[in-house]
Scaffold this motif. Structure first.
Motif, PDB file in Angstrom:
ATOM      1  N   ILE A  53      11.313  -4.499 -12.383  1.00  0.00           N
ATOM      2  CA  ILE A  53      10.324  -3.456 -12.664  1.00  0.00           C
ATOM      3  C   ILE A  53       9.294  -3.952 -13.669  1.00  0.00           C
ATOM      4  O   ILE A  53       8.094  -3.675 -13.533  1.00  0.00           O
ATOM      5  N   LYS A  54       9.724  -4.729 -14.650  1.00  0.00           N
ATOM      6  CA  LYS A  54       8.764  -5.294 -15.611  1.00  0.00           C
ATOM      7  C   LYS A  54       7.781  -6.219 -14.903  1.00  0.00           C
ATOM      8  O   LYS A  54       6.623  -6.333 -15.309  1.00  0.00           O
ATOM      9  N   GLY A  55       8.203  -6.859 -13.828  1.00  0.00           N
ATOM     10  CA  GLY A  55       7.296  -7.675 -13.023  1.00  0.00           C
ATOM     11  C   GLY A  55       6.181  -6.837 -12.425  1.00  0.00           C
ATOM     12  O   GLY A  55       5.030  -7.270 -12.358  1.00  0.00           O
ATOM     13  N   GLU A  56       6.518  -5.626 -11.996  1.00  0.00           N
ATOM     14  CA  GLU A  56       5.490  -4.716 -11.463  1.00  0.00           C
ATOM     15  C   GLU A  56       4.535  -4.280 -12.576  1.00  0.00           C
ATOM     16  O   GLU A  56       3.337  -4.162 -12.351  1.00  0.00           O
ATOM     17  N   PHE A  57       5.056  -4.042 -13.756  1.00  0.00           N
ATOM     18  CA  PHE A  57       4.202  -3.721 -14.900  1.00  0.00           C
ATOM     19  C   PHE A  57       3.241  -4.877 -15.159  1.00  0.00           C
ATOM     20  O   PHE A  57       2.041  -4.659 -15.369  1.00  0.00           O
ATOM     21  N   ASP A 134      14.970  -3.998  -4.568  1.00  0.00           N
ATOM     22  CA  ASP A 134      13.609  -4.030  -4.014  1.00  0.00           C
ATOM     23  C   ASP A 134      13.057  -2.624  -3.788  1.00  0.00           C
ATOM     24  O   ASP A 134      11.901  -2.342  -4.092  1.00  0.00           O
ATOM     25  N   GLU A 135      13.885  -1.736  -3.258  1.00  0.00           N
ATOM     26  CA  GLU A 135      13.426  -0.369  -2.970  1.00  0.00           C
ATOM     27  C   GLU A 135      13.163   0.404  -4.266  1.00  0.00           C
ATOM     28  O   GLU A 135      12.170   1.131  -4.370  1.00  0.00           O
ATOM     29  N   ILE A 136      14.012   0.250  -5.250  1.00  0.00           N
ATOM     30  CA  ILE A 136      13.795   0.926  -6.535  1.00  0.00           C
ATOM     31  C   ILE A 136      12.530   0.388  -7.197  1.00  0.00           C
ATOM     32  O   ILE A 136      11.724   1.147  -7.735  1.00  0.00           O
ATOM     33  N   THR A 137      12.333  -0.915  -7.133  1.00  0.00           N
ATOM     34  CA  THR A 137      11.133  -1.535  -7.706  1.00  0.00           C
ATOM     35  C   THR A 137       9.878  -1.042  -6.990  1.00  0.00           C
ATOM     36  O   THR A 137       8.861  -0.762  -7.623  1.00  0.00           O
ATOM     37  N   ARG A 138       9.934  -0.913  -5.669  1.00  0.00           N
ATOM     38  CA  ARG A 138       8.793  -0.408  -4.907  1.00  0.00           C
ATOM     39  C   ARG A 138       8.447   1.021  -5.328  1.00  0.00           C
ATOM     40  O   ARG A 138       7.281   1.379  -5.496  1.00  0.00           O
ATOM     41  N   ARG A 139       9.447   1.817  -5.548  1.00  0.00           N
ATOM     42  CA  ARG A 139       9.218   3.195  -5.967  1.00  0.00           C
ATOM     43  C   ARG A 139       8.641   3.251  -7.385  1.00  0.00           C
ATOM     44  O   ARG A 139       7.773   4.081  -7.680  1.00  0.00           O
TER      45      ARG A 139
END
Length: 153
Positions: A53-57, A134-139
């Protein structure tokens, strides 16, 4: 007709931005609180999910900080699906991704809407663990998109 279609396409982002809650707009849009909690017998740990998730940030150019002014709360609860003889046949994973804040009286609040969570089912292999992360990160990325849209000037 073509002009109407082009106008609708051009206005769609503005309409969706207008429907976002006003409390998503912050004074410091380049940072956002992040809290990740993984409970029970999950096939992945909190640090793996937190890193993803930090990668998405990072890709959104938002710094994850420890802040209770406005934060993204990611809570995951896993439950193994056991057969009658006790063997694990799969996993159920409940995901709750919401924004939250802390009121002046010290109480914490998670906003009811928008909510980016879901209930997922998966197997017992490493591919299922990857699917869940992956799905949690996408959300979480979808929540970040709304946060960015609310803070566009």
């Amino acid at each position: 007709m073509k002009k109407l279609f082009v106008w609708v396409l051009a206005m769609t982002p503005l309409l969706s931005q207008a429907s976002l809650p006003t409390w998503l707009k912050t004074e410091k849009p380049k940072q956002l609180g992040l809290y990740v909690e993984v409970l029970n017998e999950c096939m992945f740990d909190s640090s793996t999910l937190n890193k993803s998730i930090k990668g998405e940030f990072l890709r959104a150019s938002i710094k994850p900080v420890e802040s209770d002014k406005l934060y993204m709360n990611v809570q995951v609860v896993c439950l193994p699906q056991r057969s009658v003889n006790g063997s694990v046949r799969g996993n159920s994973t409940y995901v709750d991704i919401r924004f939250g804040t802390r009121h002046a009286d010290g109480s914490y609040v998670l906003y009811d809407r928008p909510m980016y969570g879901t209930l997922m089912q998966g197997g017992t292999g490493s591919d299922s663990a990857s699917y869940f992360v992956d799905e949690i990160t996408r959300r979480a990325s979808n929540a970040l998109t709304d946060y960015l849209m609310a803070n566009m000037e």
